[in-house]
Design a protein around this motif. Structure first.
Motif, PDB file in Angstrom:
ATOM      1  N   GLN A  47      50.114  39.841  32.168  1.00  0.00           N
ATOM      2  CA  GLN A  47      50.884  38.846  32.925  1.00  0.00           C
ATOM      3  C   GLN A  47      52.060  39.488  33.653  1.00  0.00           C
ATOM      4  OE1 GLN A  47      49.986  38.629  29.713  1.00  0.00           O
ATOM      5  NE2 GLN A  47      49.389  36.535  29.135  1.00  0.00           N
TER       6      GLN A  47
ATOM      7  N   GLU B 213      50.616  40.720  36.866  1.00  0.00           N
ATOM      8  CA  GLU B 213      50.246  39.586  37.712  1.00  0.00           C
ATOM      9  C   GLU B 213      51.470  38.972  38.382  1.00  0.00           C
ATOM     10  OE1 GLU B 213      48.188  37.115  34.960  1.00  0.00           O
ATOM     11  OE2 GLU B 213      46.531  38.544  34.700  1.00  0.00           O
TER      12      GLU B 213
ATOM     13  N   THR C  54      52.644  41.272  41.174  1.00  0.00           N
ATOM     14  CA  THR C  54      51.798  41.181  42.358  1.00  0.00           C
ATOM     15  C   THR C  54      52.097  39.909  43.142  1.00  0.00           C
ATOM     16  OG1 THR C  54      50.084  42.353  41.123  1.00  0.00           O
ATOM     17  CG2 THR C  54      49.425  41.310  43.182  1.00  0.00           C
ATOM     18  N   GLU C  55      52.305  38.822  42.437  1.00  0.00           N
ATOM     19  CA  GLU C  55      52.638  37.565  43.096  1.00  0.00           C
ATOM     20  C   GLU C  55      53.935  37.671  43.895  1.00  0.00           C
ATOM     21  OE1 GLU C  55      52.774  34.559  40.124  1.00  0.00           O
ATOM     22  OE2 GLU C  55      50.604  34.569  39.751  1.00  0.00           O
TER      23      GLU C  55
ATOM     24  N   ALA D 257      47.037  35.666  43.472  1.00  0.00           N
ATOM     25  CA  ALA D 257      46.874  35.318  42.080  1.00  0.00           C
ATOM     26  C   ALA D 257      45.514  35.764  41.546  1.00  0.00           C
ATOM     27  CB  ALA D 257      47.026  33.798  41.896  1.00  0.00           C
TER      28      ALA D 257
ATOM     29  N   ALA E  34      45.786  39.721  41.074  1.00  0.00           N
ATOM     30  CA  ALA E  34      46.973  40.307  40.464  1.00  0.00           C
ATOM     31  C   ALA E  34      46.657  41.036  39.191  1.00  0.00           C
ATOM     32  CB  ALA E  34      48.001  39.204  40.183  1.00  0.00           C
TER      33      ALA E  34
ATOM     34  N   ARG F 111      44.653  43.379  38.417  1.00  0.00           N
ATOM     35  CA  ARG F 111      43.290  43.725  38.055  1.00  0.00           C
ATOM     36  C   ARG F 111      42.892  45.076  38.616  1.00  0.00           C
ATOM     37  NH1 ARG F 111      39.941  38.089  38.965  1.00  0.00           N
ATOM     38  NH2 ARG F 111      41.118  36.828  37.495  1.00  0.00           N
TER      39      ARG F 111
END
Length: 259
Positions: free
Chosen positions: A196, A199, A202-203, A251, A254, A256
């Motif tokens: 998380q 993520e 990235t967001e 999303a 993010a 990955r």
């Protein structure tokens, strides 16, 4: 300063002293002794380590130059005696960081506690977003002050100021855009357990740059560099259409690693 070798015995029967390539090993022992016993004088270090005071001073000079230790006057409790106060050597914050730390485990334990006590994965996501949002204030200022075509570079410089060692470069063909590369991640061990964090990062990149972005690789997943693809800005006529998909695209990718 891990797995420090023991000092060798000098062949002449003199106090234990470094031989040849043992300089760094002995220097590490000096720093470790200060860590274990607290601020120490040259005489105290020499006695504990079986070194001459001249050798200890030489190693301390090198450690001071490397900002590992610092010299200061020894605290005196009670009546002060005549003469100059003895000088002691103490570890700096940089010096302490060179030894084993438990910060990574502490971070993982804290996130796990949040997860278990305050709403599972959603609580971790909320924490991750709040954390990166606070950091992003400086990133936003850097991006807004930059020319449009240099926004990724500005973000890279702002990230580097926070310890991410980031760079921006053109993406290899056939991609049309840039790659934001983070060569260091201060929270990699925690992010390995809690993606998380990646993520949320990235967001926020997507939000700051005003376009969808794609995370191609992360240090937390075993890659050498965290790499984020930022596509080339679309023509003005299509900008509004792209903006509608920004959040969903960021999303969905993010944190990955594409197989």
């Amino acid at each position: 300063m891990k797995n420090v070798d023991e000092a060798r015995e000098a062949p002449t029967g003199a106090p234990q002293e470094e031989l040849g390539t043992g300089e760094r090993s002995t220097r590490n022992r000096v720093a470790r002794s200060i860590l274990d016993h607290g601020p120490s004088t040259v005489a105290e270090l020499a006695g504990r380590l079986g070194l001459t005071q001249a050798a200890v001073r030489r190693h301390l000079d090198a450690l001071v130059a490397d900002t590992v230790v610092q010299a200061r006057e020894q605290r005196v409790y009670g009546a002060r005696t005549r003469g100059r106060p003895a000088k002691v050597f103490a570890l700096t914050d940089c010096g302490r960081d060179a030894f084993d730390q438990s910060y990574d485990k502490l971070a993982v334990d804290a996130l796990r506690w949040i997860q278990e006590r305050f709403g599972g994965d959603e609580a971790v996501v909320a924490f991750a977003r709040a954390r990166i949002a606070e950091q992003a204030a400086a990133y936003r200022r850097a991006i807004e002050a930059a020319d449009p075509e240099r926004r990724t570079e500005a973000l890279a410089k702002a990230l580097s100021a926070d310890g991410y060692a980031a760079t921006a470069r053109s993406a290899p063909p056939p991609q049309r855009g840039e790659q934001l590369c983070q060569h260091h991640c201060p929270v990699a061990h925690a992010a390995e357990k809690f993606p998380q964090l990646c993520e949320a990062e990235t967001e926020i990149f997507s939000e700051l740059l005003g376009t969808h972005v794609q995370r191609l690789a992360t240090i937390a997943h075993g890659d050498g560099v965290c790499t984020t693809f930022i596509p080339k800005a679309p023509p003005a006529a299509k900008a509004s259409e792209i903006s509608k998909t920004t959040h969903n695209a960021s999303a969905s990718t993010a944190g990955r690693n594409p197989a």
